[in-house]
Design a protein around this motif. Structure first.
Motif, PDB file in Angstrom:
ATOM      1  N   TYR A  45       5.402  -0.286  16.346  1.00  0.00           N
ATOM      2  CA  TYR A  45       5.204  -1.604  15.728  1.00  0.00           C
ATOM      3  C   TYR A  45       3.730  -1.833  15.395  1.00  0.00           C
TER       4      TYR A  45
ATOM      5  N   GLN B 241       2.703   0.222  12.398  1.00  0.00           N
ATOM      6  CA  GLN B 241       3.223  -0.343  11.161  1.00  0.00           C
ATOM      7  C   GLN B 241       2.415  -1.568  10.721  1.00  0.00           C
ATOM      8  N   LYS B 242       1.921  -2.340  11.679  1.00  0.00           N
ATOM      9  CA  LYS B 242       1.051  -3.472  11.347  1.00  0.00           C
ATOM     10  C   LYS B 242      -0.205  -2.986  10.634  1.00  0.00           C
TER      11      LYS B 242
ATOM     12  N   LYS C 223       0.690  -1.868   7.053  1.00  0.00           N
ATOM     13  CA  LYS C 223       0.929  -3.020   6.178  1.00  0.00           C
ATOM     14  C   LYS C 223      -0.375  -3.732   5.818  1.00  0.00           C
ATOM     15  N   HIS C 224      -1.271  -3.831   6.795  1.00  0.00           N
ATOM     16  CA  HIS C 224      -2.569  -4.456   6.531  1.00  0.00           C
ATOM     17  C   HIS C 224      -3.355  -3.646   5.493  1.00  0.00           C
TER      18      HIS C 224
ATOM     19  N   ARG D  30      -2.178  -1.664   3.259  1.00  0.00           N
ATOM     20  CA  ARG D  30      -1.532  -1.741   1.950  1.00  0.00           C
ATOM     21  C   ARG D  30      -1.788  -3.086   1.268  1.00  0.00           C
ATOM     22  N   ARG D  31      -1.960  -4.137   2.064  1.00  0.00           N
ATOM     23  CA  ARG D  31      -2.322  -5.427   1.463  1.00  0.00           C
ATOM     24  C   ARG D  31      -3.701  -5.347   0.818  1.00  0.00           C
TER      25      ARG D  31
ATOM     26  N   PRO E  43      -3.082  -2.289  -2.523  1.00  0.00           N
ATOM     27  CA  PRO E  43      -1.666  -2.202  -2.917  1.00  0.00           C
ATOM     28  C   PRO E  43      -1.337  -0.999  -3.783  1.00  0.00           C
TER      29      PRO E  43
END
Length: 327
Positions: free
Chosen positions: A177, A180-181, A184-185, A187-188, A191
């Motif tokens: 988890y 994955q955080k 995702k961070h 990729r923000r 992008p």
């Protein structure tokens, strides 16, 4: 994982085996299963002996065939045969199953490192590296030591280690988890990233990052849910160039490229040679990238010397290259 963690995992599996009725009431079987579990937890890493040959052979083969699908059966078969030979009368099927568990667990936990394994060979030679757990994880290691100490002080080994692995399963879920955080961070922030390479560190709150976009490689760190960027490099695929092509024939560079998924390369012309250097970007440490491959060529593109491996200073690297040239 590191050797020490694999050892304590082997002891844990030997203790867990006391839940098996075929083991619990028989001291001989307990000893046989413990031997099988400890050796089985180390067996896939027996390829470490390849380091005695050279780094290229070690890098290309470590965690390869010895961690493959066929090896999951070969190691337990060899262990069972050896143990039943020296301990006649023990139940071979029980020995086989518990040694199988030890080998499978070894390969399984190695998948969660950034280094990874070729666990799907011969179906696929792809490296599987989830980048969730560091090579040495203090929580996993010391939790095992604590459970072993509880056993030494009288707790039931089977129940103790069963509870340990329930806790560790939850720990792995939490680490997945957290990774994955981070992804995702990243990729923000980018992008358009095509790849995000994550390497865990010994600290829970820190991950090494390499973010690849179609044009740029960003080297960064995630610490306390904040991403800090260090360097960025142009993303340049390896060209079809005479110098590069000559260097790629070298065994050390070939081994590096078979293992490293993200790197930068450069060609430097020196007084009497050309140097081709590849640097893995995943392992930045104190501003230095220690995992490299270097090939030095003469004016006719003959290989003079080469090296691949871990070096932490330019002086040490040049010494290794000079040594290779002398050999």
């Amino acid at each position: 994982m590191d050797t020490g963690t694999h050892v304590v995992m082997g002891i844990a599996i030997g203790g867990l085996a006391t839940l098996d009725p075929n083991v619990s009431g028989d001291p001989t079987m307990q000893s046989a299963v413990m031997i099988a579990a400890i050796i089985g937890s180390q067996a896939p890493d027996f390829d470490t002996v390849l380091k005695l040959k050279n780094n290229a052979v070690y890098i290309r083969n470590h965690r390869g065939i010895t961690h493959s699908l066929p090896a999951l059966l070969v190691w337990p078969v060899l262990l069972t045969a050896g143990i039943t030979l020296f301990m006649p009368g023990v139940e071979w099927l029980t020995i086989f199953l518990w040694s199988l568990l030890a080998v499978v667990l070894h390969v399984f936990v190695d998948i969660f490192n950034a280094y990874g394994t070729q666990a799907l060979r011969p179906i696929s030679n792809r490296w599987i590296a989830l980048g969730v757990i560091n090579i040495f994880d203090p929580f996993i290691f010391f939790m095992h030591l604590g459970a072993i100490a509880m056993w030494a002080f009288g707790s039931h080994p089977g129940i103790t280690f069963l509870l340990l692995y329930v806790v560790l399963a939850l720990y792995y879920i939490w680490r997945i988890y957290e990774k994955q955080k981070v992804v995702k961070h990243a990729r923000r922030l980018h992008p358009n990233a095509t790849h995000i390479f994550v390497s865990p560190t010994i600290r829970w709150n820190q991950f090494h990052l390499v973010i690849r976009t179609p044009t740029t490689l960003y080297v960064a760190e995630s610490r306390d849910n904040q991403i800090n960027f260090f360097e960025k490099y142009s993303f340049d695929p390896i060209p079809d160039d005479p110098v590069i092509n000559a260097a790629r024939k070298d065994k050390n560079l070939a081994a590096f490229l078979s293992f490293s998924p993200t790197y930068r390369w450069e060609v430097e012309m020196k007084d009497d040679l050309t140097e081709v250097r590849f640097v893995d970007l995943r392992y930045r440490s104190k501003g230095h990238y220690p995992f490299v491959a270097i090939v030095q060529l003469d004016d006719n593109l003959n290989i003079l010397s080469s090296y691949t491996g871990w070096v932490f200073s330019e002086e040490t690297l040049q010494k290794k290259l000079n040594l290779e040239e002398q050999l």
